[in-house]
Scaffold this motif. Sequence first.
Motif, mmCIF file in Angstrom:
data_model
loop_
_atom_site.group_PDB
_atom_site.id
_atom_site.type_symbol
_atom_site.label_atom_id
_atom_site.label_comp_id
_atom_site.label_asym_id
_atom_site.label_seq_id
_atom_site.Cartn_x
_atom_site.Cartn_y
_atom_site.Cartn_z
ATOM 1 N N GLY A 386 0.787 -1.220 0.000
ATOM 2 C CA GLY A 386 0.000 0.000 0.000
ATOM 3 C C GLY A 386 0.819 1.270 0.000
ATOM 4 N N VAL A 387 2.142 1.153 0.194
ATOM 5 C CA VAL A 387 2.978 2.343 0.332
ATOM 6 C C VAL A 387 3.996 2.463 -0.803
ATOM 7 C CG1 VAL A 387 4.433 3.632 1.983
ATOM 8 C CG2 VAL A 387 2.642 2.144 2.834
ATOM 9 N N VAL A 388 4.079 1.457 -1.673
ATOM 10 C CA VAL A 388 5.106 1.500 -2.730
ATOM 11 C C VAL A 388 4.897 2.671 -3.691
ATOM 12 C CG1 VAL A 388 5.837 -0.915 -2.699
ATOM 13 C CG2 VAL A 388 3.796 -0.262 -3.995
ATOM 14 N N GLY A 389 3.654 3.105 -3.876
ATOM 15 C CA GLY A 389 3.420 4.262 -4.740
ATOM 16 C C GLY A 389 4.078 5.521 -4.198
ATOM 17 N N LEU A 390 4.013 5.704 -2.879
ATOM 18 C CA LEU A 390 4.646 6.868 -2.266
ATOM 19 C C LEU A 390 6.159 6.780 -2.372
ATOM 20 C CD1 LEU A 390 2.412 7.098 0.927
ATOM 21 C CD2 LEU A 390 2.254 8.483 -1.143
ATOM 22 N N VAL A 391 6.708 5.570 -2.213
ATOM 23 C CA VAL A 391 8.151 5.385 -2.352
ATOM 24 C C VAL A 391 8.588 5.660 -3.791
ATOM 25 C CG1 VAL A 391 10.013 3.673 -2.248
ATOM 26 C CG2 VAL A 391 8.301 3.775 -0.440
ATOM 27 N N ALA A 392 7.826 5.135 -4.754
ATOM 28 C CA ALA A 392 8.163 5.391 -6.158
ATOM 29 C C ALA A 392 8.144 6.883 -6.461
ATOM 30 C CB ALA A 392 7.185 4.649 -7.070
ATOM 31 N N SER A 393 7.156 7.593 -5.906
ATOM 32 C CA SER A 393 7.064 9.031 -6.134
ATOM 33 C C SER A 393 8.255 9.768 -5.530
ATOM 34 C CB SER A 393 5.756 9.557 -5.542
ATOM 35 O OG SER A 393 5.612 10.931 -5.777
ATOM 36 N N LYS A 394 8.630 9.403 -4.302
ATOM 37 C CA LYS A 394 9.779 10.037 -3.644
ATOM 38 C C LYS A 394 11.063 9.799 -4.431
ATOM 39 C CE LYS A 394 8.258 11.760 0.386
ATOM 40 N NZ LYS A 394 8.512 13.141 0.841
ATOM 41 N N ASP A 397 11.192 11.781 -7.669
ATOM 42 C CA ASP A 397 11.592 13.166 -7.412
ATOM 43 C C ASP A 397 13.079 13.265 -7.099
ATOM 44 O OD1 ASP A 397 8.977 13.959 -7.764
ATOM 45 O OD2 ASP A 397 8.510 14.040 -5.632
ATOM 46 N N ARG A 398 13.617 12.257 -6.412
ATOM 47 C CA ARG A 398 15.004 12.291 -5.992
ATOM 48 C C ARG A 398 15.962 12.172 -7.178
ATOM 49 N NH1 ARG A 398 16.510 11.154 -0.871
ATOM 50 N NH2 ARG A 398 14.517 12.206 -0.555
ATOM 51 N N VAL A 399 15.679 11.251 -8.116
ATOM 52 C CA VAL A 399 16.630 10.975 -9.195
ATOM 53 C C VAL A 399 16.147 11.452 -10.559
ATOM 54 C CG1 VAL A 399 17.572 9.017 -7.945
ATOM 55 C CG2 VAL A 399 15.730 8.634 -9.591
ATOM 56 N N HIS A 400 14.915 11.941 -10.638
ATOM 57 C CA HIS A 400 14.319 12.397 -11.898
ATOM 58 C C HIS A 400 14.450 11.329 -12.994
ATOM 59 C CE1 HIS A 400 12.328 15.547 -14.118
ATOM 60 N NE2 HIS A 400 13.121 15.318 -15.143
ATOM 61 N N ARG A 401 13.955 10.166 -12.651
ATOM 62 C CA ARG A 401 13.892 9.031 -13.567
ATOM 63 C C ARG A 401 12.544 8.345 -13.360
ATOM 64 N NH1 ARG A 401 18.248 11.082 -14.469
ATOM 65 N NH2 ARG A 401 20.226 10.063 -14.961
ATOM 66 N N PRO A 402 12.029 7.627 -14.362
ATOM 67 C CA PRO A 402 10.860 6.774 -14.106
ATOM 68 C C PRO A 402 11.229 5.706 -13.079
ATOM 69 C CG PRO A 402 11.278 7.015 -16.470
ATOM 70 C CD PRO A 402 12.472 7.569 -15.760
ATOM 71 N N VAL A 403 10.361 5.493 -12.104
ATOM 72 C CA VAL A 403 10.644 4.547 -11.025
ATOM 73 C C VAL A 403 9.439 3.633 -10.819
ATOM 74 C CG1 VAL A 403 11.123 4.278 -8.556
ATOM 75 C CG2 VAL A 403 12.220 6.141 -9.836
ATOM 76 N N ILE A 404 9.710 2.338 -10.680
ATOM 77 C CA ILE A 404 8.678 1.373 -10.293
ATOM 78 C C ILE A 404 9.143 0.697 -9.005
ATOM 79 C CG2 ILE A 404 7.254 -0.598 -10.960
ATOM 80 C CD1 ILE A 404 7.878 -0.038 -13.852
ATOM 81 N N ALA A 405 8.317 0.749 -7.975
ATOM 82 C CA ALA A 405 8.619 0.098 -6.700
ATOM 83 C C ALA A 405 7.678 -1.090 -6.525
ATOM 84 C CB ALA A 405 8.465 1.081 -5.543
ATOM 85 N N PHE A 406 8.242 -2.242 -6.125
ATOM 86 C CA PHE A 406 7.478 -3.476 -5.975
ATOM 87 C C PHE A 406 7.488 -3.935 -4.519
ATOM 88 C CE2 PHE A 406 8.773 -3.630 -10.424
ATOM 89 C CZ PHE A 406 7.631 -4.088 -11.067
ATOM 90 N N ALA A 407 6.401 -4.596 -4.131
ATOM 91 C CA ALA A 407 6.296 -5.230 -2.813
ATOM 92 C C ALA A 407 5.499 -6.518 -2.976
ATOM 93 C CB ALA A 407 5.599 -4.301 -1.819
#
Length: 594
Positions: A386-394, A397-407
Amino acid sequence: MRPATRITRRSVAAGGPWSDAVPPLLQRIYAGRGALAEAQARPRLAQLHPPELLGGMDAAVALLAEAIAQDRHIVVVGDFDCDGATACAVAVRGLILLGARHVTPAVPNRVTHGYGLSPSLVSELAALKPDLLVTVDHGIACHAGIAQARALGWQVLVTDHHLPGAALPPAHAIVNPNLAGDGFPSKALAGVGVMFYVLLALRRRLYGDHPSSESRAGADREHQTAQLHDRVPQKSRPDLNSLLDLVAVGTIADLVPLDANNRALVAAGLRRLRAGQGCAGLRALIEVCGRRAETLSAADVGFAVAPRLNAAGRLEDMSLGIACLLCDEDGPAREMAGVLHAINAERRGVQQQMTDAAEAALSKVAALDGEVPIAVCLFDADWHPGVVGLVASKMKDRVHRPVIAFAPAEPGSDALRGSARSIPGFHIRDALAAVDAQHPGLVQKFGGHAMAAGLSLDLAQLPAFEAAFHAYAAATLDAALLQAELLSDGELLPHEFDRAHAEALRDGGPWGQGFAEPLFDGVFEVIDWRPIGERHRKLVLRCPQRSKPLDAIHFNGLTREPPPPRLHIAYRLAPDDYRGGDAIQLIVEHCVPA
């Protein structure tokens, strides 16, 4: 690891004419966003696109009118984010206002059911014995669940705004402005906005308050409407504007572009909230997060109100959030808002742990390769889905790259749920579609928008997916897009550093995606500074155009080294409500040595 950020000043075209109510500073701001006239800059409800322009509306309204006339059981199936929760509350409240007597809200559990109208959720809903299912903020990708519902003899109406796949689900009616060939001018409606439009069209059918294509309906529909009119007192048409507080919150929270149509909806909803006319649940949420209703802004909703609703769907069950939005009594609403506030505090702790782990993983990748990859995939077996979307967003923003976070979909599971966030110019949902087309069976399911998407796959397939995703990004992503950019509205004039202009900027919105909050830049002398807590920095600044010092705060801006004597700062001008009076402060978004 954080990329260099370029500050670029917007070009401003000549606009107008403007009334005296729009100060010159706001005229510049509006023109910089392409709003060259007052009607474009401050659209009103009277300018909304008519509901009849939405495809599928006749069929949708016919289903609802028949269900109301025949006293059928309508089950509204929401989603576990803020847009889905507000859309569910709008549907339930609106249908009751329009004469429905048997309306039940339902929502999937993120862990138990997964996303949307899944077969497992349909099996659970069978105990409610629905006659008509109405999906809000989802459904366009729920083929299996809709097929199962139809096999049980239920009617299904899909209201959604997500991009469709190659084939549409077998629903009885679908309303989605993003279907191919749909003529609705605004493709930016949130899920809650789509449902609100369905209610507008239904009211026109039932109460005949506006000429429309529905007047061509057959005699059977006219008979159903007559049945309803016999049962519902016709003193006046229901006031659907009472739902606009919920429409505003869901639209802001979902980060859809605030085009003129959405700005009209959001502005009207914020006016209701500022006047204390919001529903009891939203009033309680505003209170519990320490915001002032009378000056509530879109930023307050996005950063304070919406996260408390979203937290329920992320860590617990969004049914609590929906119950809060449907509550009409202040006492119970405050109790539920308090629980949501506590869940959000827990969510923030979980998010911080996950973000720290993600930053450590990114640091290792950057150390090995010398730079961050062009696209990033992250996975941790201990992360919460439920929180991976927030991590991907952070991390985006940090690296200015497309990011996908999985759990893991649930603890110990090999089924993964991923949340993707992208940068301007790289359509993340299309990227997932391309990977799926090139590697059939790799991705189990996916959906979303240009900037955000979700997907499911097996743990064993993660390396292959990561390689395919990197390859697609490397082949299609323009390297120029990897330079982070802040668009500035230029320098403020000396007399514009005051409370009146700060309040005009705050109230001149709504600001948001596609209609950015005003941002200025300039060179300042650092007179003094001090740390606040573990992450923030308070500054006292002076600019060449003004002798009086300016207070500034840089959230998450604390570094080991003191700031240099002169800084080039990108900032927002805001009233300082903590000090009150004529106090203002600069909110620092970015700074580099001058």
